[in-house]
Scaffold this active site. Structure first.
Site, PDB file in Angstrom:
ATOM      1  N   ASP A   1      29.685 -19.000 -29.771  1.00 20.40           N
ATOM      2  CA  ASP A   1      28.794 -19.841 -29.266  1.00 20.40           C
ATOM      3  C   ASP A   1      29.079 -20.002 -27.819  1.00 20.40           C
ATOM      4  O   ASP A   1      30.307 -20.484 -27.577  1.00 20.40           O
ATOM      5  CB  ASP A   1      28.938 -21.128 -29.822  1.00 20.40           C
ATOM      6  CG  ASP A   1      28.183 -21.228 -31.261  1.00 20.40           C
ATOM      7  OD1 ASP A   1      28.123 -20.120 -31.881  1.00 20.40           O
ATOM      8  OD2 ASP A   1      27.749 -22.140 -31.962  1.00 20.40           O
TER       9      ASP A   1
ATOM     10  N   LYS B   1      20.909 -21.851 -28.269  1.00 20.22           N
ATOM     11  CA  LYS B   1      21.374 -23.152 -28.917  1.00 20.22           C
ATOM     12  C   LYS B   1      20.987 -24.383 -28.065  1.00 20.22           C
ATOM     13  O   LYS B   1      21.190 -24.160 -26.663  1.00 20.22           O
ATOM     14  CB  LYS B   1      22.857 -23.028 -29.119  1.00 20.22           C
ATOM     15  CG  LYS B   1      23.494 -24.105 -29.819  1.00 20.22           C
ATOM     16  CD  LYS B   1      24.769 -23.688 -30.258  1.00 20.22           C
ATOM     17  CE  LYS B   1      25.762 -24.976 -30.449  1.00 20.22           C
ATOM     18  NZ  LYS B   1      27.154 -24.653 -30.767  1.00 20.22           N
TER      19      LYS B   1
ATOM     20  N   LYS C   1      19.208 -22.639 -32.516  1.00 18.79           N
ATOM     21  CA  LYS C   1      20.168 -23.470 -32.997  1.00 18.79           C
ATOM     22  C   LYS C   1      20.191 -24.885 -32.273  1.00 18.79           C
ATOM     23  O   LYS C   1      20.608 -24.966 -31.314  1.00 18.79           O
ATOM     24  CB  LYS C   1      21.396 -23.053 -33.218  1.00 18.79           C
ATOM     25  CG  LYS C   1      22.740 -24.091 -33.722  1.00 18.79           C
ATOM     26  CD  LYS C   1      23.925 -23.307 -33.586  1.00 18.79           C
ATOM     27  CE  LYS C   1      25.203 -24.425 -33.784  1.00 18.79           C
ATOM     28  NZ  LYS C   1      26.355 -23.761 -33.898  1.00 18.79           N
TER      29      LYS C   1
END
Lengths: 476, 328
Positions: free
Chosen positions: B165, B228, B264
């Site tokens: 991430d 995300k 996400k």
């Protein structure tokens, strides 16, 4: 697949009687000649209740009750006291919101999501808004002490039964008039529940009278000598008849009639929100909306993109049980309206437009019509000119802003229009030139009690809502 | 935007070629109307998900959770406890599925790998049921030299993380240096090797929906496997309208290129009710293809216990107190 389980709103909250009388002079009474009409649930064809059909004698009785209430109670009452009653009605509407929403969906066929989130909150908002005006009429711009007209005869349509009632009754009462209102023959039940609310609010007898019935009842009301004001929302054809019948009388008239609104999408529009707006413009309330955006005008350079998004979005619409909280499109209000929609849709196909609907299963019983879009439509097609009043969208294209204005205005109607563009200056340029009573920019079908609503040309005259809406009920 | 023609498909590979082409492309994306986007999510928030649909949605949401701990106070003990919870969220009910992944800082990756899989590589089958994600690239601010951010990434991958991430360089994005952001994502993607790359846009700092749409496309063009919303370290984290805009972006990107990218939302999603609203949003925006842990994740920690409580309530008919669900 994410299948939403059925989530029906409970009907138990509504206490329907098998039959209803007329609401005259503060109480429910039997009609003089005893005719009845059955009100059915358009989603199942089940009979919900029988209502009385008012004849000329009933109309006369109601008008006399309204006149007496006007002369003796409501007319002389100070505005601040009228306001108390209107505030009380508004609060009771909020308290009984769920009951009203369920009944509205049962009788009309509209999804509970709309009656719960749009219709009933707006009804309460209208009463609150005009309650605030009742003691401030001298500041509305019509002179220091504008007087009411007297008795108003009001005839409303079936597409927003309770909301149209509020649009009519709230300003009339705030200005000091008394009313005789006739709801549509297919959707009388929420108006009768409103009559109960008037009783609950201790509204003086005769201030609000509700006469159920069909066209003949409406005609008797409009033509009655004892009324000072006629307010009508409905078809242009009936509006013309009413205008003829009141011509040469002292009666003041406001008409809110049909529409064939253009929803104009430019190439710099926020496409995803524009598609939402197109869907909301034509499929809100099954397209039973006089200001529906039934003509989509798309700039040719983004036509493919917009149509692909629109079809994808339409495939997600949930058609079915109006009481299911996840339903987007409910039932068509009546068999007669369904026939009219079918006829015009067939004419659209036979005139060469291309018809498309997403695959969707319609219930066996009741009146249903799948959301439909026609492409390849030109100004010469009947589906581009006539009001269909159903979930049917006609798509046309344009090349320049001037052409968009020309096509949008090329209709006998002029109730509303929508503009979708990221360019503020273009919104103002367009709004200046569109011959429509309401122009929405980057939104559609938004209503607010503070905003006047009404038409140009064959869409009628007079305004409802806002400060301007008071004028229709004042002697100015 | 729906570019579906074959020529549009081949053109997109050229977009990142120069600052000018990238800027032209990103600024040519259709705008987002703030009011309209917020109304759409508010309307979808009224969807009523009950009984069987709710049970299905809760199990799916559990399988989509990236169970996260990103604290200065993280210790091996805390991470091992989290891994145990990830594998068996509800010890009292073996039918409860495991979560999608655990998400930790790079220093904690070896501990988490050992706790989840017993080795540093995720194997197929039962032992590898749960992924191991690590934040990298000088999370959460990203304000470190590129070499350090790449080294951070490589160390997380070496430690066993199979999902990275990363945070984008918001400073560069907001000052219009799109090519710099693009190149950095490409570099991190290369440093990630086989690990899946989730690109954190930190939408709370991008502020406008137009920026969110541009940043989403920028990340996807540069090779992101997931986009995300947030680090969870700034006051505004995931919201429904931001997620709507990102879901529209992945939907349109697949139409344009044929490649599917996941989404996400992270931060601030704490209740089952919230999670179900997100799933409805996915279903009615990007479509059912995204209703799978490979394509949609929740970055959350406290959400999981609420999902478990609601799951137990649905199956037993009664609410249990928080003491009946494990901490961590």
């Amino acid at each position: 697949m994410f299948e939403y389980a059925p989530a029906p709103e409970s009907r138990a909250v509504v206490d329907l009687k098998p039959s209803y009388g007329l609401f005259v002079d503060g109480e429910f009474v039997e009609p003089a000649d005893g005719g009845t009409i059955k009100s059915i649930n358009p989603a199942s064809e089940e009979v919900l209740a029988e209502v009385a059909e008012a004849g000329p004698a009933d109309v006369d009785r109601a008008v006399r009750a309204a006149r007496r209430a006007y002369d003796e109670v409501w007319g002389p009452m100070p505005g601040r006291d009228r306001a108390k009653y209107l505030f009380r009605i508004a609060r009771i509407i909020q308290e009984r919101a769920r009951e009203l929403a369920v009944l509205e969906s049962l009788d009309n066929g509209k999804p509970i999501r709309e009656s719960r989130d749009v219709d009933v909150p707006l009804v309460a908002a209208h009463f609150f808004y005009y309650a605030g005006w009742a003691d401030k009429l001298g500041h509305a711009g019509f002179g220091p002490d504008p007087r009411p007209l007297g008795v108003a005869g009001q005839v409303i349509p079936w597409n927003f039964p309770l909301l149209m009632l509020a649009w009519k009754i709230a300003p009339a009462l705030a200005a000091g008039n008394t009313v005789v209102l006739k709801p549509a023959e297919t959707t009388p039940l929420s108006a009768l529940l409103f009559a109960e609310i008037c009783q609950q609010a201790d509204l003086p007898p005769g201030v609000v009278n509700i006469l159920t019935g069909a066209g003949e009842t409406g005609r008797a009301l409009v033509e009655h000598d004892g009324i000072d004001k006629v307010a009508f929302t409905g078809s242009t054809e009936v509006g013309r008849q009413i205008a003829r019948s009141v011509a040469g009388t002292r009666k003041k008239l406001t008409l809110e009639l049909g529409g064939k609104a253009a929803n104009i999408v430019f190439d710099d529009a926020p496409v995803d929100q524009a598609v939402e707006g197109i869907v909301n413009g034509i499929f809100f309330n099954q397209g039973h909306v006089c200001c529906a955006g039934s003509r989509l005008l798309v700039q040719e350079s983004v036509y493919d993109e917009v149509l692909a998004s629109l079809k994808r979005r339409m495939a997600r619409l949930r058609v079915g049980d109006p009481l299911d909280k996840n339903t987007d499109i409910g039932a068509i209000n009546s068999a007669a309206q369904l026939d009219r929609i079918r006829t015009l849709a067939e004419i659209g196909s036979s005139e060469g437009a291309e018809r498309w609907s997403p695959p969707c299963e319609l219930p066996d019983r009741g009146f249903w019509f799948a959301p439909t879009v026609f492409t390849g439509v030109s100004q010469a097609h009947r589906i581009a000119r006539e009001e269909i009043f159903g979930p049917v969208l006609s798509v046309l294209t344009f090349r320049t802003p001037a052409e968009a204005v020309e096509k949008a205005n090329n209709t006998p109607y002029g109730l509303s229009a929508g503009i979708w563009t990221d360019k503020g200056s273009r919104i103002l340029w367009m709004a200046d030139r569109l011959r429509a009573g309401v122009v929405w920019a980057n939104t559609f079908n938004k209503f607010d009690p503070t905003s006047p609503f009404g038409g140009f040309k064959e869409s009628g005259y007079g305004r409802e809502g806002g400060r301007q809406g008071l004028e229709a009920y004042l002697d100015v | 935007m729906t570019a579906t023609t074959a020529s549009a498909r081949s053109d997109l590979s050229e977009v990142g070629r120069s600052e000018a082409t990238l800027r032209t492309f990103l600024h040519g994306l259709p705008g987002v109307d703030q009011v309209g986007a917020e109304q759409r999510t508010a309307m979808l928030g009224t969807r009523s998900i009950k009984t069987t649909a709710k049970a299905w949605a809760i199990d799916l949401a559990i399988r989509m959770v990236d169970l996260t701990t990103l604290e200065g106070a993280d210790t091996p003990g805390k991470v091992r406890a989290l891994a145990a919870k990830a594998l068996r969220p509800d010890p009292a009910d073996p039918s409860c599925p495991p979560v999608a992944a655990v998400c930790v800082y790079p220093t904690m990756v070896p501990v988490a790998a050992a706790a989840l899989w017993g080795t540093t590589t995720r194997s197929a089958g039962d032992a590898g049921r749960v992924h191991l994600a690590s934040v990298a690239t000088a999370f959460p601010s990203g304000q470190a030299p590129l070499e350090i951010r790449l080294a951070d990434t490589r160390s997380a991958v070496a430690g066993g993380a199979d999902e990275i991430d990363m945070v984008i360089n918001r400073g560069a994005f907001l000052s219009g240096r799109y090519r710099e952001v693009y190149d950095e994502i490409v570099a991190v993607k290369a440093a990630s090797g086989d690990a899946h790359l989730k690109v954190i846009l930190e939408t709370g700092e991008l502020v406008t929906y137009d920026n969110v749409r541009r940043a989403s496309w920028l990340a996807m063009l540069a090779g992101a496997d997931f986009i995300k919303t947030s680090t969870g370290k700034v006051p505004v984290a995931a919201t429904l309208p931001v997620t709507l805009v990102m879901l529209e972006a992945v939907r349109d990107f697949r139409d344009a290129t044929g490649r599917q990218v996941g989404v996400k939302p992270a931060g601030g999603i704490r209740t089952t009710k919230d999670a179900i609203k997100y799933l409805v949003l996915v279903n009615e925006t990007a479509g059912p293809d995204w209703l799978h842990p490979d394509w949609f994740r929740f970055g959350a920690s406290s959400l999981l216990n609420d999902l478990l409580m609601q799951r137990t309530k649905l199956s037993t008919g009664v609410y249990s107190g928080p003491d009946y669900f494990t901490l961590d």
